[in-house]
Design an enzyme around this catalytic site. Structure first.
Site, PDB file in Angstrom:
ATOM      1  N   ARG A  41     -41.018 -34.117  10.617  1.00 27.56           N
ATOM      2  CA  ARG A  41     -40.162 -33.760   9.493  1.00 27.56           C
ATOM      3  C   ARG A  41     -40.966 -33.254   8.298  1.00 27.56           C
ATOM      4  O   ARG A  41     -40.396 -32.807   7.317  1.00 27.56           O
ATOM      5  CB  ARG A  41     -39.313 -34.956   9.071  1.00 27.56           C
ATOM      6  CG  ARG A  41     -38.245 -35.239  10.101  1.00 27.56           C
ATOM      7  CD  ARG A  41     -37.442 -36.474   9.778  1.00 27.56           C
ATOM      8  NE  ARG A  41     -36.701 -36.916  10.940  1.00 27.56           N
ATOM      9  CZ  ARG A  41     -35.525 -36.426  11.305  1.00 27.56           C
ATOM     10  NH1 ARG A  41     -34.941 -35.513  10.585  1.00 27.56           N
ATOM     11  NH2 ARG A  41     -34.925 -36.859  12.397  1.00 27.56           N
ATOM     12  N   HIS A 126     -33.895 -44.170  15.984  1.00 32.11           N
ATOM     13  CA  HIS A 126     -33.652 -42.764  16.314  1.00 32.11           C
ATOM     14  C   HIS A 126     -33.790 -42.503  17.813  1.00 32.11           C
ATOM     15  O   HIS A 126     -33.987 -41.366  18.228  1.00 32.11           O
ATOM     16  CB  HIS A 126     -34.574 -41.856  15.500  1.00 32.11           C
ATOM     17  CG  HIS A 126     -34.329 -41.959  14.013  1.00 32.11           C
ATOM     18  ND1 HIS A 126     -35.237 -41.531  13.067  1.00 32.11           N
ATOM     19  CD2 HIS A 126     -33.271 -42.453  13.320  1.00 32.11           C
ATOM     20  CE1 HIS A 126     -34.736 -41.756  11.850  1.00 32.11           C
ATOM     21  NE2 HIS A 126     -33.551 -42.320  11.978  1.00 32.11           N
ATOM     22  N   SER A 200     -43.476 -45.081   6.325  1.00 28.22           N
ATOM     23  CA  SER A 200     -42.169 -44.451   6.124  1.00 28.22           C
ATOM     24  C   SER A 200     -41.999 -44.117   4.652  1.00 28.22           C
ATOM     25  O   SER A 200     -42.343 -44.921   3.790  1.00 28.22           O
ATOM     26  CB  SER A 200     -41.036 -45.377   6.566  1.00 28.22           C
ATOM     27  OG  SER A 200     -39.785 -44.783   6.238  1.00 28.22           O
TER      28      SER A 200
END
Ligand SMILES: [Zn+2]
Length: 252
Positions: A41, A126, A200
């Site tokens: 990402r 996910h 994260s």
């Protein structure tokens, strides 16, 4: 209580670990970069270069399905040889000491499984690239069974049981997170006494609200991540470091 002096902070963190009986880990892409898994990402990541295939397109469009499988096949070349690093082993050691109650991850690389953590204490928010699942009947096989020798020119993989659509068991763009996984993550957050967040940025909702839930329910919150997060102010421990540098500090 905040610990600002870095030596004191490290000692206080170690002491918090030693006092905990129920630790929960929460990990994102940053824990896996040392294993050679790119942060998909981030800027320059795979999603920057390609239009994502949305879940609806996967279902309805054979061509998009092939495109999706081509990318997953490419990704599998990296994933199948990637090994867990010190960050993953940090959590495995806590488990071996009997104090890790669960591990919630946003990653789909399967490296926590490869580190030896039992599957049933891992919540893959996910999904995971380790398995391929039939969208119709739920029949699931290890990914290597599909990817080894996969020739997409022969067509997209189908379920051997019901001929339904096979898909790597990850959550696609446009697809909801699984309710049961969110519930398990919430339960872990509510019941832990220490949550350790690694790698994260805590910006992808709803996953990123989980550390706040832990904190609101009385857990100590530690965040080890290179960049700042929206909840740094609520954390008891903040280490803006890569995980391997952090491990070196706590082991020295
Ligand atoms: Zn099936």
């Amino acid at each position: 209580m905040k610990h600002s002096d870095s030596n004191n902070q490290i000692e206080a963190f170690k002491s918090a670990i030693n006092k905990s009986k129920k630790i929960v880990g929460f990990t994102g892409a940053g824990i896996s970069t040392e294993s050679g898994i790119p942060d998909y990402r981030s800027k320059g990541g795979i999603w920057d270069k390609f239009q994502p295939v949305y879940f609806e397109e996967f279902i309805s469009d054979e061509g998009k399905r092939t495109l999706y499988w081509q990318r997953k096949q490419e990704l599998w070349k990296d994933l199948s040889i990637a090994l867990p690093n010190k960050g993953h082993l940090f959590f495995k050691e806590l488990y071996d000491k009997g104090i890790l109650a669960g591990l919630i991850t946003q990653n789909i690389d399967g490296l926590h499984e490869k580190s030896g953590l039992p599957k049933d204490i891992i919540v893959n928010l996910h999904g995971t690239n380790l398995e391929v699942r039939c969208l119709d009947c739920g029949f699931t096989v290890p990914s290597e069974d599909v990817f080894d020798g996969l020739d997409l020119e022969q067509g997209n993989p189908l379920c051997p049981e019901c001929k339904g659509l096979f898909k790597p068991d990850t959550i696609s763009f446009g697809q909801q997170l699984r309710g049961e996984d969110l519930d398990r993550a919430n339960d872990l957050a509510i019941s832990c006494d220490l949550m350790v967040v690694v790698g994260s940025t805590l910006v992808v909702q709803p996953a990123s609200s989980i550390p706040s839930i832990a904190k609101a329910n009385g857990a100590i919150l530690a965040i080890i991540t290179l960049s700042e997060t929206p909840i740094d102010n609520h954390a008891d421990f903040i280490f803006h470091l890569k995980m391997d540098a952090f491990i070196n500090l706590i082991q020295s």
